[in-house]
Design a protein around this motif. Structure first.
Motif, PDB file in Angstrom:
ATOM      1  N   LEU A  90       5.618   6.923   2.813  1.00 21.79           N
ATOM      2  CA  LEU A  90       6.421   7.843   2.299  1.00 21.79           C
ATOM      3  C   LEU A  90       7.481   8.328   3.223  1.00 21.79           C
ATOM      4  CD1 LEU A  90       7.382   9.754   0.070  1.00 21.79           C
ATOM      5  CD2 LEU A  90       5.401  11.688   0.805  1.00 21.79           C
ATOM      6  N   ASN A  91       6.832   8.392   4.636  1.00 23.94           N
ATOM      7  CA  ASN A  91       7.644   8.701   5.842  1.00 23.94           C
ATOM      8  C   ASN A  91       8.618   7.695   6.186  1.00 23.94           C
ATOM      9  OD1 ASN A  91       8.165  10.461   8.173  1.00 23.94           O
ATOM     10  ND2 ASN A  91       7.531   8.633   9.099  1.00 23.94           N
ATOM     11  N   VAL A  92       8.177   6.458   6.030  1.00 25.31           N
ATOM     12  CA  VAL A  92       9.068   5.455   6.408  1.00 25.31           C
ATOM     13  C   VAL A  92      10.268   5.206   5.390  1.00 25.31           C
ATOM     14  CG1 VAL A  92       9.107   3.010   6.597  1.00 25.31           C
ATOM     15  CG2 VAL A  92       7.379   4.097   7.735  1.00 25.31           C
ATOM     16  N   LEU A  93       9.985   5.279   4.191  1.00 24.28           N
ATOM     17  CA  LEU A  93      11.148   5.024   2.987  1.00 24.28           C
ATOM     18  C   LEU A  93      11.907   6.202   2.871  1.00 24.28           C
ATOM     19  CD1 LEU A  93       9.236   2.756   0.863  1.00 24.28           C
ATOM     20  CD2 LEU A  93      10.665   2.061   2.771  1.00 24.28           C
ATOM     21  N   VAL A  94      11.324   7.642   2.869  1.00 26.69           N
ATOM     22  CA  VAL A  94      12.025   8.578   2.481  1.00 26.69           C
ATOM     23  C   VAL A  94      12.417   9.627   3.695  1.00 26.69           C
ATOM     24  CG1 VAL A  94      12.053  10.610   0.775  1.00 26.69           C
ATOM     25  CG2 VAL A  94      10.780   8.729   0.152  1.00 26.69           C
ATOM     26  N   ILE A  95      11.356  10.325   4.321  1.00 31.39           N
ATOM     27  CA  ILE A  95      11.530  11.244   5.165  1.00 31.39           C
ATOM     28  C   ILE A  95      12.553  10.653   6.268  1.00 31.39           C
ATOM     29  CG2 ILE A  95      10.535  12.742   6.870  1.00 31.39           C
ATOM     30  CD1 ILE A  95      10.076  13.605   3.872  1.00 31.39           C
ATOM     31  N   ALA A  96      11.993   9.583   6.961  1.00 28.03           N
ATOM     32  CA  ALA A  96      12.836   9.003   8.136  1.00 28.03           C
ATOM     33  C   ALA A  96      14.170   8.609   7.539  1.00 28.03           C
ATOM     34  CB  ALA A  96      12.102   7.796   8.682  1.00 28.03           C
ATOM     35  N   PRO A  97      14.566   7.904   6.515  1.00 28.39           N
ATOM     36  CA  PRO A  97      16.199   7.646   6.274  1.00 28.39           C
ATOM     37  C   PRO A  97      16.868   8.884   5.941  1.00 28.39           C
ATOM     38  CG  PRO A  97      14.576   6.002   5.324  1.00 28.39           C
ATOM     39  CD  PRO A  97      13.765   7.446   5.774  1.00 28.39           C
ATOM     40  N   THR A  98      16.318   9.775   5.452  1.00 31.04           N
ATOM     41  CA  THR A  98      17.105  11.233   4.984  1.00 31.04           C
ATOM     42  C   THR A  98      17.337  12.108   5.999  1.00 31.04           C
ATOM     43  OG1 THR A  98      16.149  10.931   2.689  1.00 31.04           O
ATOM     44  CG2 THR A  98      17.127  12.857   3.432  1.00 31.04           C
ATOM     45  N   PHE A  99      16.209  12.282   6.793  1.00 30.99           N
ATOM     46  CA  PHE A  99      16.308  13.172   7.907  1.00 30.99           C
ATOM     47  C   PHE A  99      17.000  12.659   9.043  1.00 30.99           C
ATOM     48  CE2 PHE A  99      12.439  16.193   7.062  1.00 30.99           C
ATOM     49  CZ  PHE A  99      12.633  16.405   5.598  1.00 30.99           C
ATOM     50  N   GLU A 100      16.715  11.322   9.551  1.00 33.18           N
ATOM     51  CA  GLU A 100      17.347  10.739  10.595  1.00 33.18           C
ATOM     52  C   GLU A 100      19.004  10.813  10.483  1.00 33.18           C
ATOM     53  OE1 GLU A 100      15.129   7.337  11.852  1.00 33.18           O
ATOM     54  OE2 GLU A 100      13.497   8.298  12.065  1.00 33.18           O
ATOM     55  N   GLU A 101      19.061  10.206   9.197  1.00 35.27           N
ATOM     56  CA  GLU A 101      20.792  10.030   8.811  1.00 35.27           C
ATOM     57  C   GLU A 101      21.479  11.146   8.593  1.00 35.27           C
ATOM     58  OE1 GLU A 101      22.321   6.991   9.261  1.00 35.27           O
ATOM     59  OE2 GLU A 101      20.070   6.358   9.731  1.00 35.27           O
ATOM     60  N   LEU A 102      20.773  12.296   8.287  1.00 33.75           N
ATOM     61  CA  LEU A 102      21.567  13.594   8.120  1.00 33.75           C
ATOM     62  C   LEU A 102      22.007  13.974   9.605  1.00 33.75           C
ATOM     63  CD1 LEU A 102      22.539  16.084   6.926  1.00 33.75           C
ATOM     64  CD2 LEU A 102      20.263  16.913   6.588  1.00 33.75           C
ATOM     65  N   LEU A 103      20.800  14.027  10.535  1.00 38.16           N
ATOM     66  CA  LEU A 103      20.944  14.267  11.812  1.00 38.16           C
ATOM     67  C   LEU A 103      22.074  13.482  12.559  1.00 38.16           C
ATOM     68  CD1 LEU A 103      20.284  16.063  14.419  1.00 38.16           C
ATOM     69  CD2 LEU A 103      18.331  14.539  14.421  1.00 38.16           C
ATOM     70  N   MET A 104      21.721  12.210  12.492  1.00 41.93           N
ATOM     71  CA  MET A 104      22.350  11.273  13.578  1.00 41.93           C
ATOM     72  C   MET A 104      23.756  10.980  13.044  1.00 41.93           C
ATOM     73  SD  MET A 104      20.245  11.259  15.679  1.00 41.93           S
ATOM     74  CE  MET A 104      21.284  10.208  16.766  1.00 41.93           C
ATOM     75  N   ARG A 105      24.072  10.481  11.808  1.00 43.48           N
ATOM     76  CA  ARG A 105      25.247   9.976  11.079  1.00 43.48           C
ATOM     77  C   ARG A 105      25.982  11.486  10.429  1.00 43.48           C
ATOM     78  NH1 ARG A 105      23.130   6.095  13.707  1.00 43.48           N
ATOM     79  NH2 ARG A 105      21.156   6.355  12.327  1.00 43.48           N
ATOM     80  N   GLY A 106      25.193  12.157   9.678  1.00 41.24           N
ATOM     81  CA  GLY A 106      25.923  13.239   9.192  1.00 41.24           C
ATOM     82  C   GLY A 106      26.312  14.451  10.183  1.00 41.24           C
ATOM     83  N   ALA A 107      25.458  14.921  11.033  1.00 39.83           N
ATOM     84  CA  ALA A 107      25.884  15.782  11.936  1.00 39.83           C
ATOM     85  C   ALA A 107      26.393  15.427  13.274  1.00 39.83           C
ATOM     86  CB  ALA A 107      24.641  16.559  12.518  1.00 39.83           C
ATOM     87  N   ILE A 108      25.897  14.410  13.973  1.00 45.53           N
ATOM     88  CA  ILE A 108      26.211  14.045  15.214  1.00 45.53           C
ATOM     89  C   ILE A 108      27.309  13.145  15.187  1.00 45.53           C
ATOM     90  CG2 ILE A 108      25.294  12.692  17.473  1.00 45.53           C
ATOM     91  CD1 ILE A 108      22.633  13.769  17.019  1.00 45.53           C
ATOM     92  N   ARG A 114       0.892  -1.027  -0.032  1.00 44.43           N
ATOM     93  CA  ARG A 114      -0.160  -0.028   0.109  1.00 44.43           C
ATOM     94  C   ARG A 114       0.874   1.185   0.046  1.00 44.43           C
ATOM     95  NH1 ARG A 114      -4.439   1.404   4.801  1.00 44.43           N
ATOM     96  NH2 ARG A 114      -5.114   3.641   3.703  1.00 44.43           N
ATOM     97  N   LEU A 115       0.484   2.273  -0.886  1.00 44.26           N
ATOM     98  CA  LEU A 115       1.294   3.126  -1.042  1.00 44.26           C
ATOM     99  C   LEU A 115       0.480   4.269  -0.257  1.00 44.26           C
ATOM    100  CD1 LEU A 115       3.656   5.034  -2.123  1.00 44.26           C
ATOM    101  CD2 LEU A 115       2.310   5.361  -4.279  1.00 44.26           C
ATOM    102  N   ASP A 116       1.005   4.842   0.885  1.00 42.74           N
ATOM    103  CA  ASP A 116       0.284   6.134   1.457  1.00 42.74           C
ATOM    104  C   ASP A 116       1.370   6.946   2.077  1.00 42.74           C
ATOM    105  OD1 ASP A 116       1.290   4.633   3.691  1.00 42.74           O
ATOM    106  OD2 ASP A 116      -0.545   3.908   4.145  1.00 42.74           O
ATOM    107  N   PHE A 117       1.029   7.909   3.022  1.00 37.02           N
ATOM    108  CA  PHE A 117       1.744   8.912   3.405  1.00 37.02           C
ATOM    109  C   PHE A 117       2.612   8.333   4.774  1.00 37.02           C
ATOM    110  CE2 PHE A 117      -1.451  12.055   1.769  1.00 37.02           C
ATOM    111  CZ  PHE A 117      -0.782  12.708   0.799  1.00 37.02           C
ATOM    112  N   ALA A 118       2.021   7.473   5.232  1.00 37.72           N
ATOM    113  CA  ALA A 118       3.146   6.736   6.347  1.00 37.72           C
ATOM    114  C   ALA A 118       4.218   5.955   5.475  1.00 37.72           C
ATOM    115  CB  ALA A 118       2.242   5.528   6.958  1.00 37.72           C
TER     116      ALA A 118
END
Length: 220
Positions: A123-141, A117-121
């Protein structure tokens, strides 16, 4: 200022920034709960997606950009897009190894391997979470901490922070105890996969290694 002193200052700033991020993240949950009493459209679907994406941009990405600048690192250096063979190999390889822990049980049980099923949840799991979390946690911290500590120590500290980042959500969704005590799929699993994301990002010299591994983990 010596290089060692500068690295220690960067680590201290990183810890303080993470504490502020956690406080703001808790505030975002409390705000959403209060807003939902009058704005029912925030509870799910597009409304929830827009709220959380905006919150992550403000609470995670803005501090991540600030931390990168304080450490004197550029987006070009952190993302390392030109180094795609390395991040594709390390991120893809580690991500697929992690994904096998989900693929094999699903195949054995006759369940769908890929999302159906393609939905906003999703999209968050596959795009937003990996990109945002990795930029913060791995890229910055993690990137900042490796200036002061060994990779192993920086990765462990970052992964503990990664688990802590999930705690407010678990608490407000009523699954905190379950996730802290359940070894499969709970805090321990998130800590262990986070170590692998951190290793993929470090070995590939690109946050994209962590993003790709994170994406594949979430996909399966």
């Amino acid at each position: 200022m010596s290089r060692e002193t500068s690295a220690l200052n960067t680590a201290q700033i990183t810890y303080l920034a993470f504490a502020a991020i956690m406080a703001a993240w808790i505030g975002a949950w409390l705000l959403k709960i209060n807003l939902e009493q009058d704005l029912s459209w925030l509870t799910a679907g597009l409304g929830s997606f827009v709220y959380w994406t905006a919150a992550k941009l403000i609470i995670w990405i803005v501090p991540a950009v600030w931390l990168l600048r304080k450490a004197g690192r550029s987006f070009r250096e952190v993302f390392g897009l030109a180094n795609w063979p390395a991040w594709a190999a390390w991120g893809g390889g580690i991500g697929l190894l992690i994904a096998l822990t989900g693929i094999i049980p699903n195949l054995l049980q006759g369940k769908a391997v890929l999302p159906t099923r393609l939905d906003f949840a999703l999209l968050n799991v596959l795009v937003i979470a990996p990109t945002f979390e990795e930029l913060l946690m791995r890229g910055a911290i993690q990137g900042n901490l490796t200036e002061c500590y060994s990779l192993a120590k920086a990765n462990v500290i970052t992964s503990l922070m990664f688990v802590l980042l999930h705690v407010p959500g678990w608490y407000f969704m009523g699954v905190l105890t379950q996730n802290l005590t359940n070894p499969a799929g709970g805090a321990l699993s998130i800590f262990l996969v986070s170590l692998r994301f951190g290793y993929a990002a470090h070995r590939s010299r690109s946050v994209m290694g962590g993003v790709l591994a994170h994406f594949l983990n979430n996909l399966f």
